[in-house]
Design a protein around this motif. Structure first.
Motif, short mmCIF file in Angstrom:
data_model
loop_
_atom_site.label_atom_id
_atom_site.label_comp_id
_atom_site.label_asym_id
_atom_site.label_seq_id
_atom_site.Cartn_x
_atom_site.Cartn_y
_atom_site.Cartn_z
N TYR A 123 0.88 -1.18 0.00
CA TYR A 123 0.00 0.00 0.00
C TYR A 123 0.91 1.23 0.00
O TYR A 123 1.56 1.53 1.00
CB TYR A 123 -0.89 -0.02 1.24
CG TYR A 123 -2.03 0.98 1.22
CD1 TYR A 123 -3.34 0.55 1.02
CD2 TYR A 123 -1.81 2.33 1.40
CE1 TYR A 123 -4.39 1.45 1.00
CE2 TYR A 123 -2.86 3.24 1.38
CZ TYR A 123 -4.14 2.80 1.18
OH TYR A 123 -5.18 3.69 1.17
N CYS A 124 0.97 1.91 -1.14
CA CYS A 124 1.83 3.08 -1.26
C CYS A 124 1.29 3.99 -2.35
O CYS A 124 0.29 3.68 -2.99
CB CYS A 124 3.28 2.67 -1.55
SG CYS A 124 3.47 1.76 -3.11
N PHE A 125 1.97 5.11 -2.58
CA PHE A 125 1.54 6.09 -3.58
C PHE A 125 2.72 6.44 -4.49
O PHE A 125 3.84 6.67 -4.00
CB PHE A 125 1.02 7.36 -2.92
CG PHE A 125 -0.30 7.19 -2.22
CD1 PHE A 125 -1.48 7.56 -2.85
CD2 PHE A 125 -0.37 6.65 -0.94
CE1 PHE A 125 -2.70 7.40 -2.21
CE2 PHE A 125 -1.58 6.50 -0.29
CZ PHE A 125 -2.75 6.87 -0.94
N THR A 126 2.45 6.45 -5.78
CA THR A 126 3.48 6.84 -6.73
C THR A 126 3.66 8.35 -6.73
O THR A 126 2.78 9.10 -6.29
CB THR A 126 3.13 6.36 -8.14
OG1 THR A 126 1.90 6.99 -8.56
CG2 THR A 126 2.95 4.86 -8.18
N ALA A 127 4.79 8.80 -7.26
CA ALA A 127 5.08 10.24 -7.31
C ALA A 127 4.53 10.89 -8.57
O ALA A 127 4.82 12.05 -8.85
CB ALA A 127 6.59 10.46 -7.23
N THR A 128 3.75 10.16 -9.32
CA THR A 128 3.13 10.70 -10.54
C THR A 128 1.71 10.17 -10.64
O THR A 128 1.39 9.11 -10.08
CB THR A 128 3.93 10.31 -11.79
OG1 THR A 128 3.28 10.82 -12.97
CG2 THR A 128 4.03 8.81 -11.92
N THR A 129 0.87 10.92 -11.34
CA THR A 129 -0.51 10.47 -11.58
C THR A 129 -0.73 10.10 -13.05
O THR A 129 -1.84 9.75 -13.42
CB THR A 129 -1.51 11.56 -11.17
OG1 THR A 129 -1.26 12.74 -11.96
CG2 THR A 129 -1.36 11.90 -9.70
N VAL A 130 0.30 10.20 -13.86
CA VAL A 130 0.17 9.84 -15.28
C VAL A 130 -0.05 8.34 -15.38
O VAL A 130 0.71 7.54 -14.81
CB VAL A 130 1.43 10.25 -16.07
CG1 VAL A 130 1.30 9.85 -17.53
CG2 VAL A 130 1.65 11.75 -15.94
N TRP A 131 -1.09 7.96 -16.09
CA TRP A 131 -1.52 6.56 -16.12
C TRP A 131 -0.40 5.64 -16.60
O TRP A 131 -0.09 4.62 -15.98
CB TRP A 131 -2.75 6.42 -17.00
CG TRP A 131 -3.45 5.10 -16.88
CD1 TRP A 131 -3.13 4.08 -16.04
CD2 TRP A 131 -4.59 4.68 -17.62
NE1 TRP A 131 -4.00 3.04 -16.20
CE2 TRP A 131 -4.91 3.37 -17.16
CE3 TRP A 131 -5.38 5.25 -18.61
CZ2 TRP A 131 -5.97 2.65 -17.68
CZ3 TRP A 131 -6.44 4.53 -19.11
CH2 TRP A 131 -6.74 3.25 -18.66
N GLU A 132 0.23 5.98 -17.73
CA GLU A 132 1.26 5.10 -18.29
C GLU A 132 2.42 4.94 -17.31
O GLU A 132 2.90 3.82 -17.08
CB GLU A 132 1.76 5.66 -19.62
CG GLU A 132 0.72 5.67 -20.73
CD GLU A 132 -0.13 6.92 -20.70
OE1 GLU A 132 -0.03 7.68 -19.71
OE2 GLU A 132 -0.90 7.13 -21.65
N ALA A 133 2.87 6.06 -16.72
CA ALA A 133 3.98 5.99 -15.77
C ALA A 133 3.59 5.20 -14.53
O ALA A 133 4.40 4.44 -13.98
CB ALA A 133 4.42 7.41 -15.40
N TYR A 134 2.36 5.39 -14.07
CA TYR A 134 1.88 4.66 -12.89
C TYR A 134 1.92 3.15 -13.13
O TYR A 134 2.39 2.39 -12.27
CB TYR A 134 0.46 5.13 -12.58
CG TYR A 134 -0.30 4.23 -11.63
CD1 TYR A 134 -0.09 4.29 -10.25
CD2 TYR A 134 -1.24 3.32 -12.12
CE1 TYR A 134 -0.79 3.46 -9.39
CE2 TYR A 134 -1.94 2.49 -11.26
CZ TYR A 134 -1.72 2.56 -9.90
OH TYR A 134 -2.41 1.75 -9.05
N GLU A 135 1.43 2.71 -14.27
CA GLU A 135 1.44 1.28 -14.57
C GLU A 135 2.86 0.75 -14.71
O GLU A 135 3.15 -0.39 -14.30
CB GLU A 135 0.64 1.01 -15.84
CG GLU A 135 -0.85 1.30 -15.73
CD GLU A 135 -1.57 0.40 -14.76
OE1 GLU A 135 -0.99 -0.64 -14.36
OE2 GLU A 135 -2.72 0.71 -14.38
N ASP A 136 3.75 1.54 -15.29
CA ASP A 136 5.15 1.11 -15.40
C ASP A 136 5.78 0.93 -14.02
O ASP A 136 6.50 -0.04 -13.78
CB ASP A 136 5.93 2.14 -16.22
CG ASP A 136 5.63 2.07 -17.70
OD1 ASP A 136 5.10 1.03 -18.14
OD2 ASP A 136 5.91 3.04 -18.42
#
Length: 414
Positions: free
Chosen positions: A358-371
Motif C-alpha cells: 500500500y503506497c503512492f506513486t510520485a506521478t498520476t500519469v496513467w502510463e507511468a503509474y502502470e510502469d
C-alpha cells in the motif's frame, strides 16, 4: 405619369402586384444595406478592442439576426400604403411580420448568449464553475416568452390574456418541464459544491462511464471514456447516484498502489545461519537484520533455558522479506515517502498468504503509474527465491504431471 395612375385605377390587381413587388425589393435592399453597414461598423469597432482578430466573436450571428428585422419593419410600415389591399390580408401580414420580428430578436439573444459562453469559457476558472447550464436555462426562458408573444401577435390579442391562462396550466407545465427543473437544481448543486469540473476523471460504473468530463450542460454531462467512446449522463444522476471523482488524486500528485503478492505458505520457515549470512549482503537489510538480531538475542536470554529453541524467537523469511520490501519502496524515487506506505500481511486463505503493498506513486500519469507498479512487482517476484519463498499459483497441467511421475517437491530454501 397620369396614364400610369389611370392604368392603376383601372387595373387594381396590377396595382396590388406592382406595389407588393416594390415593397419586397425595398425590404431586401434595406436588409442588404443594413447588414453591410452594421457589420462594417461593428467590425471596425471590434478592431479597436482585444477581440478584433477573434473569429469566434467577429463571425457571430447576432448582427445578421438583427439585420433581418429590417425587412419585417418595412413590411409592417409599408403594407398599409399598398392600394386596394384587403384589410384582413393587411392585418395578417402585419401580424406575421410582428411575429417574425419577435422570433428574430429571440434568435439574436440566443446567439449573444453563445458569445457570452465562449468568452466566459476562456477564463482560467471556467472549468470549475461552468455557466453553460444557466445560459441554456436563460435561452429556454427567452424562447418561452417569445413563443407567447408570437402567438399573441398572430392571433392579434394581448399577451396578458395568454399569461393569465398559464396559471391553470401550471401543473401541466411542471409535468412537462420536470426534467428541466430537476436538471437545473442538479446543475446548481454540482456548481456550488464543486463536485464536477470539465476535465475531471469520473467513474460511474452503473452508467458505463469511466473517463474525462468533456462538457457540462443543463440536461447532460458528456464523458469521454478511456476507450474513446462517449457516455452521456443525465445531470441529475450525478446528484442522485454515487460516482467517483479522481480529481483529488490528480491534485495531490500521487496515485495509490494497493496490490497483494500471494506467497506459498509451504515456503515459510525460520532463517538458518547460512541464510542470514546470505541476506546480510543486501544493503537494504543490513540495518534491519542487526537490529532484529539484537532484539531477539535480548529476548531469548530472558526466556530461554538450556538453549531450548521452543521458547526462543527466531527470524523468519517472511518477516525479513516484508522488511526488505518496505526498505525497497522507501528507497525508490518514484514512490512518495510523505504519504501512506505500508507492507502488511492479510488473512491467509486458499490462495496463499497475501502480502499487500500500500503506497503512492510520485506521478498520476496513467502510463507511468502502470510502469512503476509493474516494475515493483517484477522485482519482488524475481527476488522471492533469495528469501526461500515462492509465489502461490493454482496447480496446472505441469504440476499434475510432476506429481504423477513422482518427482520431489522443490526446496525453496536452497
Amino acid at each position: 405619369m397620369e396614364s400610369l395612375q389611370s392604368h392603376f385605377a383601372h387595373s387594381p390587381v396590377f396595382a396590388l402586384i406592382a406595389s407588393l413587388t416594390i415593397l419586397v425589393v425595398v425590404s431586401c435592399f434595406a436588409n442588404f444595406v443594413v447588414k453591410r453597414l452594421l457589420l462594417h461598423i461593428i467590425r471596425r469597432a471590434l478592431r479597436m478592442t482585444p477581440f478584433g482578430n477573434d473569429e469566434e466573436i467577429t463571425n457571430n450571428a447576432v448582427i445578421p439576426r438583427l439585420a433581418n428585422i429590417i425587412p419585417a419593419l418595412v413590411f409592417t410600415l409599408g403594407i398599409p400604403l399598398v392600394p386596394v389591399m384587403p384589410e384582413t390580408l393587411t392585418t395578417i401580414i402585419k401580424n406575421v411580420a410582428s411575429a417574425f420580428i419577435i422570433l428574430t430578436l429571440a434568435l439574436a439573444i440566443s446567439a449573444a448568449l453563445d458569445v457570452v459562453n465562449a468568452l466566459y469559457s476562456r477564463r482560467p476558472d471556467a472549468d470549475n464553475k461552468p455557466i453553460k447550464g444557466y445560459l441554456q436555462l436563460l435561452k429556454m426562458a427567452v424562447y418561452l416568452i417569445s413563443a407567447i408573444l408570437i402567438i399573441a401577435a398572430l392571433i392579434d390579442k394581448s399577451p396578458v390574456i395568454l399569461l393569465s391562462g398559464l396559471g391553470a396550466m401550471a401543473a401541466v407545465l411542471m409535468l412537462v418541464f420536470q426534467d428541466t427543473l430537476l436538471s437545473l437544481v442538479a446543475s446548481v448543486q454540482l456548481s456550488s459544491n464543486d463536485m464536477v469540473r470539465v476535465g475531471d476523471w469520473i467513474e460511474m460504473p452503473q452508467l458505463n462511464a469511466d473517463g474525462n468530463v468533456m462538457d457540462i450542460a443543463l440536461h447532460t454531462v458528456k464523458v469521454q471514456n478511456w476507450d474513446k467512446t462517449i457516455t452521456t449522463l443525465p445531470t441529475r444522476r450525478l446528484i442522485s447516484d454515487p460516482f467517483k471523482n479522481w480529481r483529488g488524486m490528480q491534485e495531490y500528485g500521487g496515485r495509490r498502489i494497493k496490490r497483494a503478492l500471494y506467497l506459498d505458505q509451504g515456503s515459510l520457515h525460520f532463517l538458518s545461519e547460512e541464510e542470514k549470512t546470505h541476506l546480510m549482503k543486501f544493503s537494504l537489510l543490513e540495518a534491519y537484520l542487526n537490529a532484529k538480531t539484537a532484539e531477539l538475542d535480548a529476548w531469548n536470554r530472558k526466556v530461554s533455558k538450556n538453549n531450548e529453541s521452543v521458547n526462543t524467537r527466531r527470524l523468519t523469511n517472511t518477516g525479513t522479506f516484508r522488511a526488505y520490501v518496505l526498505e525497497y519502496l522507501k528507497n525508490r524515487d518514484d514512490i512518495r515517502n510523505d504519504m501512506t506506505l505500508i507492507v502488511r500481511q492479510l488473512n491467509p486463505g486458499p490462495q496463499g498468504l497475501p502480502l499487500e503493498i500500500y503506497c503512492f506513486t510520485a506521478t498520476t500519469v496513467w502510463e507511468a503509474y502502470e510502469d512503476i507498479q509493474s516494475d515493483i512487482f517484477d522485482h519482488l517476484y524475481a527476488i522471492l527465491p533469495e528469501f526461500g519463498l515462492s509465489a502461490y499459483q493454482q496447480p496446472s497441467g505441469h504440476d499434475v504431471q510432476t506429481i504423477r511421475i513422482g518427482l520431489p517437491s522443490p526446496d525453496y530454501r536452497n
